[in-house]
Structures are given as structure tokens and as C-alpha cells.
Design a protein around this motif. Structure first.
Motif, PDB file in Angstrom:
ATOM      1  N   GLY A   1       0.828  -1.189   0.000  1.00  0.00           N
ATOM      2  CA  GLY A   1       0.000   0.000   0.000  1.00  0.00           C
ATOM      3  C   GLY A   1       0.861   1.237   0.000  1.00  0.00           C
ATOM      4  O   GLY A   1       2.095   1.170   0.035  1.00  0.00           O
ATOM      5  N   ASP A   2       0.205   2.392  -0.065  1.00  0.00           N
ATOM      6  CA  ASP A   2       0.921   3.662  -0.097  1.00  0.00           C
ATOM      7  C   ASP A   2       0.115   4.695   0.666  1.00  0.00           C
ATOM      8  O   ASP A   2      -0.981   4.424   1.147  1.00  0.00           O
ATOM      9  N   GLY A   3       0.657   5.881   0.748  1.00  0.00           N
ATOM     10  CA  GLY A   3      -0.051   6.953   1.421  1.00  0.00           C
ATOM     11  C   GLY A   3       0.275   7.029   2.896  1.00  0.00           C
ATOM     12  O   GLY A   3       0.862   6.097   3.467  1.00  0.00           O
ATOM     13  N   PRO A   4      -0.101   8.117   3.533  1.00  0.00           N
ATOM     14  CA  PRO A   4       0.272   8.350   4.944  1.00  0.00           C
ATOM     15  C   PRO A   4      -0.360   7.369   5.920  1.00  0.00           C
ATOM     16  O   PRO A   4       0.137   7.199   7.033  1.00  0.00           O
ATOM     17  N   ASP A   5      -1.460   6.739   5.516  1.00  0.00           N
ATOM     18  CA  ASP A   5      -2.129   5.806   6.429  1.00  0.00           C
ATOM     19  C   ASP A   5      -1.545   4.395   6.355  1.00  0.00           C
ATOM     20  O   ASP A   5      -1.919   3.530   7.159  1.00  0.00           O
ATOM     21  N   TYR A   6      -0.651   4.148   5.382  1.00  0.00           N
ATOM     22  CA  TYR A   6      -0.032   2.828   5.257  1.00  0.00           C
ATOM     23  C   TYR A   6       1.326   2.887   5.932  1.00  0.00           C
ATOM     24  O   TYR A   6       2.236   3.594   5.490  1.00  0.00           O
ATOM     25  N   THR A   7       1.492   2.157   7.014  1.00  0.00           N
ATOM     26  CA  THR A   7       2.662   2.291   7.877  1.00  0.00           C
ATOM     27  C   THR A   7       3.669   1.163   7.664  1.00  0.00           C
ATOM     28  O   THR A   7       3.392   0.159   7.006  1.00  0.00           O
TER      29      THR A   7
END
Length: 432
Positions: free
Chosen positions: A170-176
Motif C-alpha cells: 500500500g501507499d499513502g500516509p495511512d499505510y505504515t
């Protein structure tokens, strides 16, 4: 920009030795600065750094000065390392200094007050004795890297406590990072075909994250082994706290001492880099013996790519990685890994490259270290934190450049009649 002083003298000397200017500005202990590369600045905090390089004019001399805090970088460390890469390689690949060059170096050193007896190496430098890859020496080498305080690794690795390449689905700020490490553990379990009651051996299990995932999510009966005492104690506490003691256990054992096969599956994640080429035949044979016919092996390891051959290192000197990070470690090309598994009787079924995933993982660890710098220093030492800062930033660049890679190799121990018990079609989740 040039203000002379120590910085100007050093810049002039480096340019004569390299044949070109250093691609970074230099600032020295006297406040002088020379050059303006429009980017990071190499900061020489002490004359002691020059003395180290007089006695050890190679990568190890630079590494000792870095770990001791005698040199530093003002600005982006990755950019500085990228700019310095060609210069460092030319130093490693060139012959010894000529008599005239040595005289130039000595004159500058005398003027700058950098002449003196050799300095002791920082305590973070590994010093191993005994026969290479004996059980006792391997335990010492692993302890050097891993037994530096679990609080240090909690700071760097984050809550997942997984010290291997994550799988970024995944990607984006919510994917850690924790999401990506969970995805990696799950990918391994799926490739191994784990089901409730299946016996899994995790060789080099670290702090027990894969052990816990396989037991909790798949109902597998898992044995993890590590020769790191601190890792084993930590993993045992995690198992007890999770209420999974009936399914999972971790032992402070060497992989050569495991004798309670057969297992349905074996995972080796980030362990084979420590082996050394000479141990691979015994390693492959041992894991083959521990698996039942039809059992699967997932070997996940860093490899040396074609452009990563250290052809420029003509003298066989130690490197920063050898001395401070992975003593006695050795990276093989992926073709050698496949060949050695096949020589041990395995049938290789799938090879999955994850190079870009590791560069991103390393940068996440660097962010964790920077954010928790004081805690990391308190847990280990400032020198240890500096080792890891340099190692992770430099490794991210090496993965980006393709000098090193990482692969998951899925292999099976065939039945005597050749059956593999593997699916005819590769499941899509193995490669997405």
C-alpha cells in the motif's frame, strides 16, 4: 567559497590525491570552510579524524572517525553519501600512495597538528577470534549486531520488531511500516502453505514476529531459533503475553542443533547473509533433512548483484559493514543461492525480487532513528546509533543503485517419486 585555514589545506590535498575536487564543501574544527557544492557539508570536528586516516587511509579509517563523531555531515546524509560514492570507490580501488603523495599528506598533517600515535578503534568495532563460522564465533558475531539492547531496536524497528525487508503493498500516509511488515509475514506464511497444525521452523527468528504471526493467524505450531540471547528472551515474553505458548516456542539455539524434525515448512528470513559461502552446503543439507517430503522452504536474503561486485577493492581490506555491522557476513549472487539450494536436493519453485521494498524499509527505519535519537543513544551508545544511521542510509542507496538486492526463494523438498505437492499455477498473491 574558500576561507583557507584547515579546510582549504585539506581540500587542496584531497584534490591532488583524487584528481578532482571533493564533491562536498568542507568545514573544519577551526571554523574554516572551503568549497560550496550547494548541498551537504562534510564537517571535520577534530584533528583526530586526520590522524586516524594517516594510520588507516581507507574506508575503515573513515568509518572510525565517523563512529567516534570526529567527522559528520551537515545536511542530508543520503545526498552526501551519494556525492561521495565515486570518491570512496576510487580510494578503495587505487594502489597505495606513492612516496611523493605520502610526503604531501605528512606535510599537511604536521601543519594541522594531526600527527601522533594511532588511536584506539571505537568500542563499537567488532573484534572476533577463533575459527570463522564456528558455533562460538557465530554466536559472538550475532551478539555484536543484535545484543545492543532491545530498547534500541524498538526505537529503530518500531512496534513490529521485524528486522528484515518489509513488503509495501500500500501507499499513502495511512499505510505504515507496521502494515508493510505484517504484509511480509503474511506473504511468507501463504507461500509456505501454512494450515492449522502445520509445523514451522523459523531459523534466525529474531524477536519472534513471524513466529507469532504464523501461530496466531494460521494456527501453525512454530519453533523459532536464534543465537541472540536478548532476542530469545524478548520473543519468549511476547509469546507468553500473547497467550500462544501452546503453539509457539523460541529457543536460544544454533540452527545446526535443531534435531526435532520433520517440519512441514522452514522459514529463513535475513539469516543466510550471516552464513558465509563455505557454510552453504551444510546449511542446505540440514534444512533439507529437517523438512518432510513435500515440505517447503522460504529463504529470504540480501544478495550481491552483478554491479555490486567489489572489483575495485583490490587489497581485500575490511569494510565498514564488516567491521561495524555484519562481522563475518557474506553476500552471494542470487544465482549462487539457487544453485546451492538445488545442490542440497531442493527444487526451486519461485524467486521473488524485493529490492525496491528494502530501500523504502531502510528509510522508514532511518526516520524512526532520527525521531528517537536520544532514546537510541541512551539504550546503546552514540557510536552505535551513528553506525546504524550510516549503515541504513548507505544501504538504501545501494539498493536503489542495484548494487545489492533481496530475494525470497521458495523451494520444496520433493517426494522420492518427484511429486512436489505444489500448486500447478502460481497463486496471484505470491507476486502482487
Amino acid at each position: 567559497m574558500s576561507s583557507g585555514g584547515a579546510a582549504g589545506r585539506i581540500s587542496s590535498l584531497v584534490e591532488r590525491l583524487l584528481g578532482h575536487p571533493l564533491p562536498l564543501a568542507i568545514r573544519t574544527w577551526d571554523g574554516a570552510q572551503d568549497g560550496d557544492a550547494g548541498g551537504p557539508t562534510l564537517v571535520i570536528n577534530s584533528r583526530r579524524a586526520l590522524r586516524r586516516l594517516l594510520w588507516q587511509p581507507d574506508e575503515i579509517g573513515l568509518a572510525r572517525a565517523w563512529v567516534a563523531g570526529e567527522i559528520d555531515v551537515d545536511g542530508d546524509l543520503e545526498e552526501a553519501l551519494s556525492r561521495l560514492d565515486d570518491a570512496v570507490r576510487s580510494i578503495n580501488g587505487r594502489p597505495r600512495l606513492t612516496a611523493a603523495e605520502r610526503a604531501d599528506v605528512m606535510r599537511v598533517a604536521v601543519v594541522l597538528g594531526a600527527v601522533g600515535p594511532p588511536l584506539k578503534a571505537p568500542v563499537e568495532e567488532a573484534a572476533l577470534g577463533g575459527e570463522q563460522h564456528s558455533k562460538s564465533r557465530d554466536r559472538t558475531a550475532v551478539s555484536h549486531h543484535y545484543d545492543v539492547g532491545n530498547a534500541f531496536f524498538e526505537t529503530v524497528l518500531g512496534p513490529s520488531m521485524v528486522y528484515s525487508c518489509a513488503y509495501w503493498t500500500g501507499d499513502g500516509p495511512d499505510y505504515t511500516l507496521e502494515d508493510a511488515q505484517r504484509a511480509k509475514n503474511d506473504l511468507i506464511c501463504r507461500k509456505l502453505g501454512l494450515e492449522p497444525g502445520a509445523r514451522l521452523l523459523d531459523v534466525g527468528c529474531g524477536w519472534g514476529s513471524l513466529v507469532l504471526h504464523a501461530a496466531r493467524e494460521y494456527g501453525a505450531r512454530v519453533v523459532g531459533v536464534t543465537v541472540s540471547t536478548e532476542q530469545a528472551e524478548y520473543a519468549k515474553r511476547r509469546i507468553a503475553d500473547s497467550g500462544l505458548a501452546e503453539l509457539a516456542e523460541v529457543r536460544s539455539d544454533d540452527w545446526r542443533d535443531v534435531d526435532d524434525g520433520p517440519f512441514d515448512a522452514v522459514a529463513s528470513v535475513g539469516m543466510a547473509e550471516h552464513l558465509g559461502a563455505a557454510q552453504w552446503p551444510e546449511y542446505a543439507d540440514r534444512l533439507y533433512e529437517l523438512l518432510r517430503p513435500g515440505g517447503r522452504l522460504l529463504n529470504h536474503q540480501i544478495v550481491r548483484n552483478g554491479r555490486g561486485r567489489r572489483a575495485t577493492q583490490v587489497r581485500g581490506d575490511r569494510t565498514f559493514i564488516d567491521a561495524y555491522v555484519f562481522p563475518d557476513g557474506e553476500l552471494l549472487p542470487i544465482g549462487n543461492v539457487v544453485h546451492r539450494l538445488e545442490a542440497g536436493g531442493f527444487e526451486v519453485r519461485d524467486v521473488h525480487a524485493l529490492r525496491e521494498h528494502y530501500a523504502r524499509t531502510l528509510r522508514s527505519w532511518v526516520q524512526n532513528l532520527d525521531a528517537g535519537w536520544s532514546r537510541a543513544v541512551d539504550a546503546a551508545s552514540e557510536g552505535r546509533a551513528r553506525v546504524w544511521r550510516l549503515y541504513m542510509a548507505g544501504s538504501a542507496l545501494s539498493f536503489d543503485a542495484g548494487r545489492i538486492g533481496i530475494h525470497q526463494v521458495l523451494a520444496v523438498r520433493p517426494h522420492d517419486d518427484g511429486r512436489s505437492d505444489m500448486p500447478m499455477v502460481r497463486p496471484i498473491e505470491w507476486s502482487t
